[in-house]
Design a protein around this motif. Structure first.
Motif, PDB file in Angstrom:
ATOM      1  N   ASP A   1       0.959  -1.285   0.076  1.00  0.00           N
ATOM      2  CA  ASP A   1       0.124   0.040   0.097  1.00  0.00           C
ATOM      3  C   ASP A   1       0.829   1.275  -0.012  1.00  0.00           C
ATOM      4  OD1 ASP A   1       0.189   1.163   2.984  1.00  0.00           O
ATOM      5  OD2 ASP A   1      -0.017  -0.959   3.116  1.00  0.00           O
TER       6      ASP A   1
ATOM      7  N   ASP B   1       1.843   0.902  -8.404  1.00  0.00           N
ATOM      8  CA  ASP B   1       0.523   0.925  -8.877  1.00  0.00           C
ATOM      9  C   ASP B   1      -0.264   2.312  -8.502  1.00  0.00           C
ATOM     10  OD1 ASP B   1      -1.838  -0.550 -10.091  1.00  0.00           O
ATOM     11  OD2 ASP B   1      -2.184  -1.675  -8.212  1.00  0.00           O
ATOM     12  N   ILE B   2      -1.423   2.329  -9.195  1.00  0.00           N
ATOM     13  CA  ILE B   2      -2.407   3.630  -8.826  1.00  0.00           C
ATOM     14  C   ILE B   2      -3.300   2.846  -7.839  1.00  0.00           C
ATOM     15  CG2 ILE B   2      -4.377   4.722  -9.739  1.00  0.00           C
ATOM     16  CD1 ILE B   2      -2.676   5.445 -11.949  1.00  0.00           C
ATOM     17  N   MET B   3      -4.103   1.903  -8.144  1.00  0.00           N
ATOM     18  CA  MET B   3      -5.474   1.328  -7.380  1.00  0.00           C
ATOM     19  C   MET B   3      -4.753   0.371  -6.189  1.00  0.00           C
ATOM     20  SD  MET B   3      -8.183   0.622 -10.060  1.00  0.00           S
ATOM     21  CE  MET B   3      -7.001  -0.477 -10.968  1.00  0.00           C
ATOM     22  N   MET B   4      -4.718   1.248  -5.018  1.00  0.00           N
ATOM     23  CA  MET B   4      -4.315   0.597  -3.763  1.00  0.00           C
ATOM     24  C   MET B   4      -5.028   0.930  -2.658  1.00  0.00           C
ATOM     25  SD  MET B   4      -0.219   0.478  -4.115  1.00  0.00           S
ATOM     26  CE  MET B   4      -0.131   2.410  -4.218  1.00  0.00           C
TER      27      MET B   4
ATOM     28  N   GLN C   1      -3.985   4.492   0.426  1.00  0.00           N
ATOM     29  CA  GLN C   1      -3.583   5.569  -0.044  1.00  0.00           C
ATOM     30  C   GLN C   1      -3.418   5.124  -1.842  1.00  0.00           C
ATOM     31  OE1 GLN C   1      -0.981   8.528   1.848  1.00  0.00           O
ATOM     32  NE2 GLN C   1       0.394   7.669   0.364  1.00  0.00           N
ATOM     33  N   ASP C   2      -3.924   6.139  -2.592  1.00  0.00           N
ATOM     34  CA  ASP C   2      -3.442   5.517  -3.869  1.00  0.00           C
ATOM     35  C   ASP C   2      -2.212   5.971  -4.385  1.00  0.00           C
ATOM     36  OD1 ASP C   2      -3.573   8.082  -4.811  1.00  0.00           O
ATOM     37  OD2 ASP C   2      -5.740   8.339  -5.306  1.00  0.00           O
TER      38      ASP C   2
ATOM     39  N   THR D   1       0.297  -0.006 -14.147  1.00  0.00           N
ATOM     40  CA  THR D   1      -1.242   0.065 -13.552  1.00  0.00           C
ATOM     41  C   THR D   1      -2.034  -0.568 -14.528  1.00  0.00           C
ATOM     42  OG1 THR D   1      -3.058   1.504 -13.035  1.00  0.00           O
ATOM     43  CG2 THR D   1      -1.335   2.395 -14.332  1.00  0.00           C
TER      44      THR D   1
ATOM     45  N   ARG E   1      -4.853   0.963 -15.061  1.00  0.00           N
ATOM     46  CA  ARG E   1      -5.702   2.191 -15.499  1.00  0.00           C
ATOM     47  C   ARG E   1      -5.030   2.997 -16.682  1.00  0.00           C
ATOM     48  NH1 ARG E   1      -8.471   4.523 -10.861  1.00  0.00           N
ATOM     49  NH2 ARG E   1      -9.287   5.795 -12.373  1.00  0.00           N
TER      50      ARG E   1
ATOM     51  N   SER F   1      -5.745   9.501 -15.668  1.00  0.00           N
ATOM     52  CA  SER F   1      -4.788   8.913 -14.802  1.00  0.00           C
ATOM     53  C   SER F   1      -3.473   9.084 -15.233  1.00  0.00           C
ATOM     54  CB  SER F   1      -5.277   7.366 -14.732  1.00  0.00           C
ATOM     55  OG  SER F   1      -6.442   7.118 -14.205  1.00  0.00           O
TER      56      SER F   1
END
Length: 229
Positions: free
Chosen positions: A38, A57-60, A63-64, A87, A89, A94
């Motif tokens: 994360d 990564d972006i989606m975590m 906290q992104d 990612t 995305r 993004s």
């Protein structure tokens, strides 16, 4: 390719199988690797580990990746690290958000391990070459020191992430010469990295905010140049 044993890579992704895949391939290449699942943990680990390159990564959870990237750029221990987004995305907004917050590269999944390792190796090769060619530029009240990656304006030190620093340094090396966006993308990001042309505009804006508006000027319809005082 330089001594990979001295190169540290931090891998940040909430999917365990991706972490294992990347850690395996990076270790096989000879890099020292740490992982985080994360964003908050990544920022904490980066302060201690001090990686030269971060895969993010972006989606975590918690906290992104975009906010994580912003925080990594604010911390001295990770401010000059290469940050590569990896990612699922693929939306343009993004990608723009990633570059606006300090990303060096943006790669969409699925991961191609061999291609990714080649790209990482290329980053470190360019970094070693630039370190060998390092020197200092002083123009008016602006001093750019490539050896220590520091910039001072009228005696006051200014913090620039690596790509902002390289953009300023490249333009200052070629004063009064106009470069279009493609020229700057080629010289700063390289041909093996795909980024949007708008990324150049974002980086120029951020450099101006930090060193002042009097150094880099816009030549409408053409590009940018560094003005000699």
């Amino acid at each position: 390719m330089g001594n990979k044993q001295s190169h540290k890579v931090l891998v940040v992704d909430d999917e365990s199988d991706i972490l294992e895949l990347l850690e395996y391939n990076l270790t096989k290449e000879g890099y020292e690797v740490k992982t985080a699942q994360d964003g908050k943990t990544a920022v904490e680990k980066a302060q201690k580990f001090q990686p030269q390159l971060i895969l993010l990564d972006i989606m975590m959870p918690n906290q992104d990746g975009v906010e994580t990237c912003r925080q990594l750029r604010e911390n001295p221990e990770s401010a000059n690290a290469f940050i590569i987004f990896l990612t699922a995305r693929s939306e343009e907004y993004s990608e723009v958000a990633a570059f606006e917050n300090g990303a060096d590269d943006y790669i969409t999944k699925p991961i191609k391990p061999r291609a990714l390792m080649s790209r990482i190796n290329a980053y470190f090769r360019r970094d070693v070459k630039k370190q060998k060619d390092s020197n200092k530029i002083t123009i008016g009240g602006l001093m750019i020191d490539r050896t220590s990656y520091t910039v001072t304006v009228d005696g006051k030190q200014v913090s620039l992430p690596k790509k902002e620093f390289e953009l300023l340094y490249f333009l200052a090396q070629n004063p009064n010469k106009v470069f279009n966006r493609d020229d700057l993308l080629q010289n700063i990001w390289g041909s093996d990295v795909y980024v949007l042309a708008r990324t150049v505009d974002v980086h120029v804006r951020k450099v101006r905010e930090k060193v002042g508006d009097g150094y880099i000027s816009t030549v409408k319809g053409v590009g940018y140049k560094f003005d000699m005082e």
